[in-house]
Design an enzyme around this catalytic site. Structure first.
Site, mmCIF file in Angstrom:
data_model
loop_
_atom_site.group_PDB
_atom_site.id
_atom_site.type_symbol
_atom_site.label_atom_id
_atom_site.label_comp_id
_atom_site.label_asym_id
_atom_site.label_seq_id
_atom_site.Cartn_x
_atom_site.Cartn_y
_atom_site.Cartn_z
ATOM 1 N N TYR A 61 0.889 -1.146 0.020
ATOM 2 C CA TYR A 61 -0.018 -0.042 0.137
ATOM 3 C C TYR A 61 0.808 1.304 -0.121
ATOM 4 O O TYR A 61 0.589 2.337 -0.744
ATOM 5 C CB TYR A 61 -0.931 -0.200 1.191
ATOM 6 C CG TYR A 61 -1.707 1.116 1.401
ATOM 7 C CD1 TYR A 61 -2.747 1.290 0.527
ATOM 8 C CD2 TYR A 61 -1.534 2.171 2.290
ATOM 9 C CE1 TYR A 61 -3.977 2.604 0.724
ATOM 10 C CE2 TYR A 61 -2.581 3.374 2.432
ATOM 11 C CZ TYR A 61 -3.550 3.421 1.604
ATOM 12 O OH TYR A 61 -4.230 4.611 1.662
ATOM 13 N N LYS A 95 1.256 4.428 -2.717
ATOM 14 C CA LYS A 95 1.007 5.925 -2.211
ATOM 15 C C LYS A 95 2.413 6.693 -2.342
ATOM 16 O O LYS A 95 2.217 7.855 -2.777
ATOM 17 C CB LYS A 95 0.526 5.848 -0.775
ATOM 18 C CG LYS A 95 -0.768 5.214 -0.814
ATOM 19 C CD LYS A 95 -1.912 6.160 -1.587
ATOM 20 C CE LYS A 95 -3.327 5.462 -1.386
ATOM 21 N NZ LYS A 95 -4.454 6.465 -1.912
#
Length: 229
Positions: free
Chosen positions: A144, A148
């Site tokens: 994740y 990002k």
């Protein structure tokens, strides 16, 4: 009247932003992953248009958009949709990595590519809702956070590339926000979820609207929003 293309309008921060813009009479083009979801969003936001395409399969977005009418005018493109799957590097499979990179990074790049001509014409704005994980990666957050961190790079490059065209680019880094995604994160972490401990999506929506409505003589490049307690 401004026209906004929004991903992630079905829940959390995206829904809060869509409600606020809809209430003030702006035109909405709401992204949906399939026709069924598009129908639900159209019912929830009367007068809004929809744009259907699966963010988890960015290679097919061009095909999907070729069968629909992209809006002629786009004043802002709001990338708010996102997915998260936690796990240690030793356990994460390529499928888990690809899903998060596709939805959180590659699809926003592809959607931006398709709408840049309209954004240049309107001297519009692109807003990326990132995450604290886009600035610092913790254990179990590698995939994740990588998606990002990549989204930050996308925004920073786009800002420099499009400044001459008058396109503003803002990244918002919310801390943990009370949303269905946060409930899932707590479940994956094996923790009890108490939404009152985290940021209200409306507070992040307020930050996004501040960036959107800033007069043309200034721009917010990056803004971090953290829980106030």
């Amino acid at each position: 009247m401004a026209t906004h293309v929004i991903t992630g309008a079905g829940s959390g921060i995206g829904a809060a932003v869509a409600r606020r813009l809809h209430a003030r009479g702006d035109e909405l083009v709401l992204h949906a992953r399939d026709a069924g979801r598009a129908k639900e969003l159209a019912a929830e936001f009367p007068g809004a248009r929809t744009l259907v395409g699966d963010l988890s399969d960015p290679d097919r977005l061009s095909w999907a958009f070729s069968h629909q009418s992209l809006p002629d005018r786009v004043d802002s493109l709001l990338h708010i949709a996102g997915v998260v799957d936690l796990g240690p590097v030793g356990d994460l499979t390529p499928k888990t990595w690809r899903h998060q990179l596709n939805v959180n990074l590659i699809a926003p790049a592809e959607l931006t590519r398709h709408l840049l001509p309209q954004l240049r014409l309107s001297q519009g704005q692109v807003i990326f809702v990132n995450s604290g994980a886009g600035l610092s990666a913790s254990a179990n957050w590698s995939a994740y956070a990588a998606s990002k961190h990549g989204l930050k790079a996308l925004a920073d490059s786009l800002r420099q590339e499009e400044r001459g065209a008058g396109v503003r680019v803002t990244t918002v880094y919310p801390g943990r926000t009370a949303s269905p995604m946060q409930a899932k994160v707590h479940q994956q972490e094996g923790k009890e979820y108490d939404p009152s401990k985290w940021i209200d999506p409306e507070s992040v929506a307020t930050t996004i609207l501040l960036a959107l409505d800033l007069p043309r003589d200034a721009e917010i490049n990056d803004v971090t929003v953290r829980p106030g307690h």
